[in-house]
Design a protein around this motif. Structure first.
Motif, PDB file in Angstrom:
ATOM      1  N   PRO A 186       5.627  17.567  60.477  1.00  0.00           N
ATOM      2  CA  PRO A 186       5.698  17.644  59.025  1.00  0.00           C
ATOM      3  C   PRO A 186       6.799  18.181  59.022  1.00  0.00           C
ATOM      4  O   PRO A 186       6.948  19.577  58.801  1.00  0.00           O
ATOM      5  N   ILE A 187       7.445  17.548  58.203  1.00  0.00           N
ATOM      6  CA  ILE A 187       8.899  18.214  57.699  1.00  0.00           C
ATOM      7  C   ILE A 187       8.538  17.841  56.022  1.00  0.00           C
ATOM      8  O   ILE A 187       8.782  16.674  55.882  1.00  0.00           O
ATOM      9  N   GLY A 188       9.618  18.251  54.763  1.00  0.00           N
ATOM     10  CA  GLY A 188       9.381  18.098  53.335  1.00  0.00           C
ATOM     11  C   GLY A 188      10.791  16.992  53.379  1.00  0.00           C
ATOM     12  O   GLY A 188      11.960  17.340  54.516  1.00  0.00           O
ATOM     13  N   ARG A 189      11.033  17.571  51.912  1.00  0.00           N
ATOM     14  CA  ARG A 189      12.268  16.729  51.125  1.00  0.00           C
ATOM     15  C   ARG A 189      13.179  17.696  51.915  1.00  0.00           C
ATOM     16  O   ARG A 189      14.685  17.175  52.002  1.00  0.00           O
ATOM     17  N   ASP A 190      13.164  18.738  51.679  1.00  0.00           N
ATOM     18  CA  ASP A 190      14.329  19.742  51.893  1.00  0.00           C
ATOM     19  C   ASP A 190      14.022  20.174  53.149  1.00  0.00           C
ATOM     20  O   ASP A 190      15.915  20.724  53.496  1.00  0.00           O
ATOM     21  N   GLY A 191      13.880  19.526  54.193  1.00  0.00           N
ATOM     22  CA  GLY A 191      14.317  19.567  55.698  1.00  0.00           C
ATOM     23  C   GLY A 191      13.351  21.006  56.118  1.00  0.00           C
ATOM     24  O   GLY A 191      13.189  21.062  57.109  1.00  0.00           O
ATOM     25  N   THR A 192      12.242  21.239  55.610  1.00  0.00           N
ATOM     26  CA  THR A 192      11.473  22.822  56.164  1.00  0.00           C
ATOM     27  C   THR A 192      10.470  22.277  56.965  1.00  0.00           C
ATOM     28  O   THR A 192       9.477  20.868  56.808  1.00  0.00           O
ATOM     29  N   ALA A 193      10.417  22.771  58.140  1.00  0.00           N
ATOM     30  CA  ALA A 193       9.439  22.372  58.937  1.00  0.00           C
ATOM     31  C   ALA A 193       8.150  22.926  58.652  1.00  0.00           C
ATOM     32  O   ALA A 193       8.223  23.913  58.981  1.00  0.00           O
ATOM     33  N   ALA A 194       6.761  21.530  58.563  1.00  0.00           N
ATOM     34  CA  ALA A 194       5.060  22.579  58.599  1.00  0.00           C
ATOM     35  C   ALA A 194       4.776  23.106  59.824  1.00  0.00           C
ATOM     36  O   ALA A 194       3.922  22.876  60.158  1.00  0.00           O
ATOM     37  N   ARG A 207       5.133  26.457  62.659  1.00  0.00           N
ATOM     38  CA  ARG A 207       6.147  27.721  63.064  1.00  0.00           C
ATOM     39  C   ARG A 207       7.250  27.465  63.877  1.00  0.00           C
ATOM     40  O   ARG A 207       7.590  26.459  64.833  1.00  0.00           O
ATOM     41  N   GLU A 208       8.327  28.178  63.782  1.00  0.00           N
ATOM     42  CA  GLU A 208       9.256  28.017  64.966  1.00  0.00           C
ATOM     43  C   GLU A 208       9.328  27.624  66.209  1.00  0.00           C
ATOM     44  O   GLU A 208       9.758  26.905  66.735  1.00  0.00           O
ATOM     45  N   SER A 209       8.195  28.958  67.066  1.00  0.00           N
ATOM     46  CA  SER A 209       8.088  28.881  68.065  1.00  0.00           C
ATOM     47  C   SER A 209       7.409  27.729  68.986  1.00  0.00           C
ATOM     48  O   SER A 209       7.974  27.095  69.702  1.00  0.00           O
ATOM     49  N   LEU A 210       6.580  27.482  67.862  1.00  0.00           N
ATOM     50  CA  LEU A 210       5.632  26.129  68.155  1.00  0.00           C
ATOM     51  C   LEU A 210       6.718  24.748  68.014  1.00  0.00           C
ATOM     52  O   LEU A 210       6.304  24.109  69.525  1.00  0.00           O
ATOM     53  N   TYR A 211       7.259  24.891  67.151  1.00  0.00           N
ATOM     54  CA  TYR A 211       8.615  23.216  67.599  1.00  0.00           C
ATOM     55  C   TYR A 211       8.990  23.258  68.578  1.00  0.00           C
ATOM     56  O   TYR A 211       9.594  22.400  69.546  1.00  0.00           O
ATOM     57  N   ARG A 212       9.946  24.650  68.751  1.00  0.00           N
ATOM     58  CA  ARG A 212      10.286  24.713  70.100  1.00  0.00           C
ATOM     59  C   ARG A 212      10.055  24.725  71.791  1.00  0.00           C
ATOM     60  O   ARG A 212      10.332  24.238  73.033  1.00  0.00           O
ATOM     61  N   LEU A 270       7.125   6.254  65.919  1.00  0.00           N
ATOM     62  CA  LEU A 270       8.013   7.280  65.553  1.00  0.00           C
ATOM     63  C   LEU A 270       9.456   7.160  66.339  1.00  0.00           C
ATOM     64  O   LEU A 270       9.456   6.450  67.110  1.00  0.00           O
ATOM     65  N   SER A 271      10.605   6.712  65.435  1.00  0.00           N
ATOM     66  CA  SER A 271      11.828   7.551  66.475  1.00  0.00           C
ATOM     67  C   SER A 271      12.326   9.011  66.842  1.00  0.00           C
ATOM     68  O   SER A 271      11.417   9.851  66.031  1.00  0.00           O
ATOM     69  N   SER A 272      12.999   8.704  67.609  1.00  0.00           N
ATOM     70  CA  SER A 272      13.030  10.415  68.476  1.00  0.00           C
ATOM     71  C   SER A 272      13.683  11.250  67.331  1.00  0.00           C
ATOM     72  O   SER A 272      14.826  10.735  66.683  1.00  0.00           O
ATOM     73  N   LEU A 273      13.359  12.632  66.804  1.00  0.00           N
ATOM     74  CA  LEU A 273      14.122  13.257  65.585  1.00  0.00           C
ATOM     75  C   LEU A 273      15.231  14.722  66.757  1.00  0.00           C
ATOM     76  O   LEU A 273      14.358  15.271  67.171  1.00  0.00           O
ATOM     77  N   GLU A 274      16.150  13.912  66.761  1.00  0.00           N
ATOM     78  CA  GLU A 274      17.174  14.919  67.165  1.00  0.00           C
ATOM     79  C   GLU A 274      17.503  16.130  66.595  1.00  0.00           C
ATOM     80  O   GLU A 274      18.145  17.161  67.154  1.00  0.00           O
ATOM     81  N   ALA A 275      17.800  16.028  65.398  1.00  0.00           N
ATOM     82  CA  ALA A 275      18.616  16.744  64.586  1.00  0.00           C
ATOM     83  C   ALA A 275      17.352  17.859  63.737  1.00  0.00           C
ATOM     84  O   ALA A 275      15.969  17.028  64.199  1.00  0.00           O
ATOM     85  N   GLU A 276      17.804  19.114  63.494  1.00  0.00           N
ATOM     86  CA  GLU A 276      16.749  20.686  63.807  1.00  0.00           C
ATOM     87  C   GLU A 276      16.719  20.535  62.054  1.00  0.00           C
ATOM     88  O   GLU A 276      17.273  20.106  61.415  1.00  0.00           O
ATOM     89  N   PRO A 277      15.078  20.773  61.863  1.00  0.00           N
ATOM     90  CA  PRO A 277      14.770  22.091  61.334  1.00  0.00           C
ATOM     91  C   PRO A 277      15.859  22.659  60.449  1.00  0.00           C
ATOM     92  O   PRO A 277      16.078  23.517  60.927  1.00  0.00           O
ATOM     93  N   THR A 278      16.158  22.841  58.818  1.00  0.00           N
ATOM     94  CA  THR A 278      16.451  23.466  58.308  1.00  0.00           C
ATOM     95  C   THR A 278      15.741  24.615  58.300  1.00  0.00           C
ATOM     96  O   THR A 278      16.583  25.264  58.138  1.00  0.00           O
ATOM     97  N   SER A 279      14.251  25.165  57.688  1.00  0.00           N
ATOM     98  CA  SER A 279      13.534  25.541  58.011  1.00  0.00           C
ATOM     99  C   SER A 279      12.195  25.670  58.499  1.00  0.00           C
ATOM    100  O   SER A 279      12.175  24.425  58.266  1.00  0.00           O
ATOM    101  N   PHE A 280      11.067  26.998  58.661  1.00  0.00           N
ATOM    102  CA  PHE A 280      10.137  26.401  59.339  1.00  0.00           C
ATOM    103  C   PHE A 280       8.930  27.347  57.941  1.00  0.00           C
ATOM    104  O   PHE A 280       9.602  28.334  57.726  1.00  0.00           O
TER     105      PHE A 280
END
Length: 680
Positions: A270-278, A280-285, A371-381
């Motif tokens: 779940p990611i916003g238009r500004d690239g922020t992932a909804a 925690r960064e720790s969960l993402y990783r 879903l296509s695999s997402l390689e780019a890192e979110p800009t923020s969390f």
């Protein structure tokens, strides 16, 4: 990438109904916009010809709703969302459900439908539509977000496992009705009768799964394992969820992987238009570190609100577990309300009340990932703020109900501790009542100024305020709705008789549009009705013929409604306060300012007496029961005024008129029988 199947939700449900008549319906939702349901969804589901004018459309919908069991909406009161604060007026049972261990979160639509044309045996086949959705009952949920939904039909026989699942879904709904101290609901009871008492059934036939509904106390992973575990193990897994746990790891995800050992797993980030992932960064990783697991995104054509590249990004609110394999080509989906969170997966005993359909999807070929695999890192969390409150000053715990048959209101505080002092207001407006501290769980009489019955003719919304608490909007729970006056119309005697004589729903809808549109014009209601409804027949014979024909049509309509189990419709037409009920006709006939002359009034009362006597002398199972005795007695007492009308007519004439009436009345009331054929 496999193609994502998509359609407009309201159109998909309308297609599922396919012109069949809706007999009973239930909605469950977390967030609830009642105005949107009344104005936009009901016209689609009822498939009725309706005016574009909101007030006229509401009057037509009110009329159509009488032909079905009372529609019920179960919602979490903390998530009521009346977006425009508009009028909420239709006869819907709006039941708040507060779940002890979490949110009341299922999004389900159940509709018992019937074919309009009978089969060769003279019966109309009934089926139960079951729609499991991720969408809340709101404008954004049904029209704007990216959502997930699936519809199945439960036939009158078979499908025993899903029948049991549906009864599990209805159990907390029944508990919510019992907790508020009211009676049952016709739609819930009709659907329970249709489901019957299912016996244990097979989970699959020839290796293909039967549909199942997750709605019970067990965890989601246990449900999946019990319902389809051997089929799901080793398949690919795709997960769509707009919300994730505010944690360093996702236990629901890890339980799914451990239990079913998917070949590959992709999860929507779940990611916003500004690239922020909804999340925690720790969960993402943590998720990225899991073997065979990756984050993904939906195609731009699904995410965007239109084909243009600069089109607005839509909110992705879909909730889906999709298991599939390429060889052999197979796809099994869980579609519904659970997010990939602990409350969503724990089961109702320890988390939210959720609902989701498990279905094997028809298809061919070799399905692939959406879903296509997402390689780019979110800009923020950033973790979304929690929207639920559980403190004692949550004013959504305030419940107000009003009984139209008794014209009495009550208020209750649904909590284990006493309430603060409460202040009720019209939405965004004037105060109507001040209430002291309420004892927990007790209904207390409520008086308002202006009276609740006057306020509820405009809208069922109220505003609750208290010192130190956030203002809340609540919906009044209305009971005895057939005694609530019609939304827009107050027809003349002539128009009521005309409405009884109309044969089809289309004719009645056109009649209502013509009368209601005129009544809402600038000339005013009384002037419009005088102009449109004031036409009278030229002769006594014409007036009598019109009266007798109208009552005969009404009796046929009431008998048909009773025979088909539409008892509320029959009761509304006999006892209610709607624009065309028998009681309303007599009210209009007795209006001192009205144009009805004494002879016509006497004939109206005499026809009403004949109708009631014919219906009462028959034993009508399920209709003439004790809970309607008071309404029967009130109508009989009202019709007893005919004695005074007869005496008034006799006194105005000579002695021969009295003798004529004494002869005429019993002959009128006796039902004529057609002559028997001569026996040869």
């Amino acid at each position: 990438m496999d193609e994502v199947r998509h359609a407009v939700l309201s159109e998909r449900l309308q297609e599922s109904i396919r012109g069949r008549r809706v007999l009973a319906a239930i909605f469950t939702t977390y967030t609830f916009d009642p105005r949107f349901l009344e104005q936009e969804i009901l016209p689609v589901l009822l498939d009725a010809p309706l005016s574009h004018l909101p007030d006229v459309r509401a009057a037509q919908l009110e009329d159509h709703l009488r032909s079905m069991e009372r529609l019920a909406v179960f919602y979490d009161p903390r998530a009521l969302d009346p977006t425009d604060g508009g009028r909420i007026r239709l006869d819907l049972e709006r039941i708040p459900v507060r779940h002890r261990t979490g949110a009341f979160h299922p999004k389900v639509f159940l509709a018992l439908v019937e074919e309009r044309d009978p089969d060769p045996a003279g019966t109309r086949r009934r089926t139960l539509l079951v729609a499991s959705l991720s969408a809340n009952l709101t404008r954004t949920g049904w029209w704007h977000n990216v959502e997930a939904a699936h519809v199945v039909e439960v036939e009158p026989e078979g499908d025993d496992l899903v029948r049991k699942d549906l009864l599990d879904l209805l159990r907390p709904l029944r508990a919510a009705m019992a907790a508020r101290g009211g009676g049952g609901n016709g739609s819930v009871e009709a659907i329970e009768r249709f489901l019957g008492r299912p016996e244990p059934g097979q989970r699959s036939v020839d290796g293909r799964l039967h549909p199942r509904l997750h709605a019970g106390r067990q965890s989601l992973v246990d449900f999946l394992d019990e319902a389809a575990g051997k089929h799901l193990r080793g398949m690919n897994l795709e997960i769509l969820s707009p919300y994730l746990d505010d944690d360093d790891r996702s236990l629901p995800l890890e339980e799914l992987i451990e239990r079913f050992r998917p070949a590959e797993t992709r999860i929507l980030l779940p990611i916003g238009r500004d690239g922020t992932a909804a999340c925690r960064e720790s969960l993402y990783r943590r998720v990225r570190s899991l073997e065979g697991v990756s984050w993904g995104s939906l195609p731009p054509a699904i995410r965007r609100d239109g084909p243009r590249k600069d089109a607005r990004e839509r909110t992705i609110h879909a909730k889906l577990l999709r298991f599939f394999s390429r060889r052999p080509g197979r796809e099994i989906c869980l579609v519904g309300s659970p997010n990939l969170t602990r409350p969503g997966h724990a089961g109702s005993a320890r988390g939210n009340v959720e609902a989701a359909l498990l279905v094997e999807v028809d298809g061919s070929g070799r399905p692939g990932f959406w879903l296509s695999s997402l390689e780019a890192e979110p800009t923020s969390f950033a973790v979304p703020a929690a929207s639920e409150k559980a403190d004692a000053l949550d004013l959504s715990r305030t419940e107000v109900r009003f009984d139209w048959s008794r014209r009495e209101g009550e208020i209750r505080w649904d909590h284990r501790e006493r309430s603060p002092a409460l202040f009720l207001h019209e939405p965004g407006g004037s105060p109507i009542a001040s209430v002291g501290s309420l004892a927990p769980g007790e209904w207390t009489p409520l008086a308002t100024d202006p009276p609740l019955d006057r306020l509820l003719r405009g809208s069922a919304l109220l505003e609750v305020r208290a010192t130190g608490a956030e203002t809340r909007m609540i919906l009044v729970q209305e009971e005895g709705m057939r005694h609530k006056p019609s939304i827009l119309l107050s027809l003349s005697v002539a128009d009521i008789l005309r409405s009884w004589a109309l044969l089809t729903p289309e004719q009645r809808s056109a009649f209502l549009e013509h009368r209601a549109a005129a009544a809402s014009a600038d000339e005013g209601l009384d002037v419009a009705l005088a102009r449109l409804g004031g036409e009278t027949a030229e002769t006594l014979f014409d007036r009598m013929a019109a009266c007798f024909h109208a009552f005969a049509c009404l009796e046929r309509g009431v008998r048909a409604a009773i025979a088909e189990g539409r008892h509320e419709e029959a009761a509304s037409r006999l006892f209610g306060a709607k624009y065309d009920s028998v009681a309303t006709l007599l009210d209009r006939a007795d209006d001192p300012a009205g144009p009805v002359d004494p002879v016509d009034r006497y004939l109206l009362y005499l026809s009403a007496r004949q109708l009631v006597e014919e219906l009462r002398k028959e034993a009508i199972p399920g209709f003439a029961r004790a809970d309607r005795r008071a309404e029967w007695d009130a109508l009989v007492a009202r019709i007893a005024r005919i004695e005074a009308l007869r005496e008034s007519l006799a006194a105005a004439g000579d002695g021969s008129l009295r003798a004529f009436l004494e002869w005429f009345e019993p002959h009128f009331l006796a039902r004529a029988e057609p002559p028997r054929e001569a026996v040869r």
